[in-house]
Scaffold this motif. Structure first.
Motif, mmCIF file in Angstrom:
data_model
loop_
_atom_site.group_PDB
_atom_site.id
_atom_site.type_symbol
_atom_site.label_atom_id
_atom_site.label_comp_id
_atom_site.label_asym_id
_atom_site.label_seq_id
_atom_site.Cartn_x
_atom_site.Cartn_y
_atom_site.Cartn_z
ATOM 1 N N HIS A 71 5.540 130.208 -62.485
ATOM 2 C CA HIS A 71 6.750 130.412 -63.280
ATOM 3 C C HIS A 71 8.005 130.053 -62.486
ATOM 4 N N PHE B 217 10.334 129.006 -69.612
ATOM 5 C CA PHE B 217 9.480 128.184 -68.765
ATOM 6 C C PHE B 217 10.149 126.868 -68.388
ATOM 7 N N ALA C 128 9.331 126.282 -64.734
ATOM 8 C CA ALA C 128 7.926 126.422 -64.353
ATOM 9 C C ALA C 128 7.353 125.075 -63.895
ATOM 10 N N ASP D 288 5.512 133.628 -56.968
ATOM 11 C CA ASP D 288 5.785 134.518 -58.114
ATOM 12 C C ASP D 288 5.563 135.974 -57.739
#
Length: 409
Positions: free
Chosen positions: A191, A251, A254, A286
């Motif tokens: 992420h 996202f 990401a 993360d």
């Protein structure tokens, strides 16, 4: 079951469009900058000129503005075919997005193609639809999502002490760690931007959307009209009677995890040591990021600030100094793998960044919300996340089953 039934777009007669014809709206001065206009690089022609009441894709009728960002605006809409309310995220035109245009969409596509049986799947915001809409200055991508209530950050600020209760934090973390396990193991996605305003509560109260509609019909949103464009003020959804569980959102930053990364990512104060030092990084950033966020939510302040008194702003050297004060010196294996280690460390691993090291402090010295066995379990969980060596950090799956979370669920 009831909440599931409410989310199903039932077949049957489509909703009829509403008429947003009330012209008794507050008109703002054209010279007054509002909303997305406040961004320093704002260019009006980059944004799609949305009008309340218009219908996109012959299906989604715009009801009102929910929010805005540097690259998009967000709108509540009526899904006429699905007979439900949705949130539309309308990006700036394709020419100004470049390679980023498809990025978030491709991440959602990767997520939707992963096994739905994983318990963390419903901890990720769902993508319902996507399409392009042509505006006067180019094409705009639109993502369709279920509407959400507010972020964990906004929820935190409702509490005068600016700390989440243990039971609330444990519930959020259990959902988040399951979602991260799904992303890491099933989707191979990192992420890279875990923060409280990217975790949002859902809504299980349809009256919220009906009230929003009625308010827009009776008391239209303030707006400014410049030539053929309208810039609206956002309208807040009222607090729902029933909230849904939180989901991980956004996202746009990401990346896929099955390739090597050394690029600079993450919010400054949440950056993992391998990111700062330009060492290869992966899913474990993360975990570090989440650990730092937890401290903000539960302890009422940042674990690391990175504040450099000489430059009076964030600097990597100050951030590393704070890490050393808390965790000791980094392992040489990490320094040897990092492109930037010589900026901050000698060949023997000594810190040499021309900034004094803070006094040594432990997590237990800094923790002020708990005591006794509960504190020890919390600190054990934090210790599994805040490790110099990424390989020594616990997985999201392991953290979802931590003793502190289980005792507070």
């Amino acid at each position: 079951m009831a909440s599931l039934l409410r989310r199903i777009p039932w077949s049957g007669r489509a909703w009829k469009p509403l008429s947003f014809s009330n012209t008794n709206f507050p008109r703002l001065p054209t010279q007054q900058r509002i909303e997305e206009e406040l961004f320093p690089d704002y260019v009006a022609s980059r944004y799609y000129p949305v009008r309340i009441g218009e219908i996109l894709k012959d299906r989604y009728q715009i009801v009102g503005k929910l929010g805005f960002g540097a690259s998009s605006t967000v709108w509540l809409a009526r899904d006429l075919d699905g007979r439900r309310h949705v949130a539309l995220k309308l990006y700036v035109h394709s020419g100004s997005m470049g390679k980023q245009l498809d990025h978030e969409f491709l991440m959602y596509k990767r997520i939707s193609g992963s096994p739905a049986r994983h318990p963390g799947r419903n901890g990720i915001r769902e993508l319902l639809d996507s399409f392009d809409v042509v505006g006067p200055d180019g094409s705009h991508r639109c993502l369709v999502h279920p509407p959400l209530w507010e972020s964990v950050l906004a929820f935190l600020h409702r509490n005068p002490v600016k700390r989440l209760p243990a039971l609330v934090l444990a519930f959020i973390l259990h959902r988040l760690f399951l979602a991260l396990d799904f992303l890491h193991t099933e989707c191979q996605i990192i992420h890279t931007d875990i923060k409280a305003d990217n975790i949002m509560f859902g809504i299980e109260d349809e009256s919220v959307f009906r009230t929003f509609e009625e308010q827009e019909l009776v008391d239209p949103s303030p707006r400014k009209i410049v030539h053929d464009r309208v810039v609206y003020l956002s309208r807040e959804l009222q607090m729902p009677k029933n909230w849904a569980a939180p989901v991980l959102c956004d996202f746009g930053s990401a990346v896929v995890g099955n390739q090597e990364h050394t690029e600079d990512v993450q919010p400054d104060i949440y950056r993992a040591p391998e990111v700062i030092l330009e060492a290869p990084w992966s899913y474990q950033i993360d975990i570090w990021n989440t650990g730092c966020m937890i401290w903000d939510l539960f302890e009422g302040g940042h674990l690391f600030t990175g504040y450099d008194p000489e430059h009076q702003t964030y600097r990597s050297r100050a951030h590393l100094a704070e890490m050393i004060a808390l965790l000791g010196s980094p392992p040489k294996t990490l320094l040897r793998s990092a492109k930037s280690s010589q900026k901050f460390f000698s060949e023997s691993g000594d810190f040499r960044a021309d900034i004094p090291l803070p006094d040594h402090v432990s997590l237990s010295d800094k923790e002020t919300s708990l005591e006794g066995e509960s504190q020890q379990k919390f600190l054990a969980m934090m210790g599994e996340m805040l490790q110099w060596n990424p390989l020594n950090r616990a997985s999201a799956k392991t953290l979802a089953e931590s003793e502190w979370i289980k005792e507070n669920m």
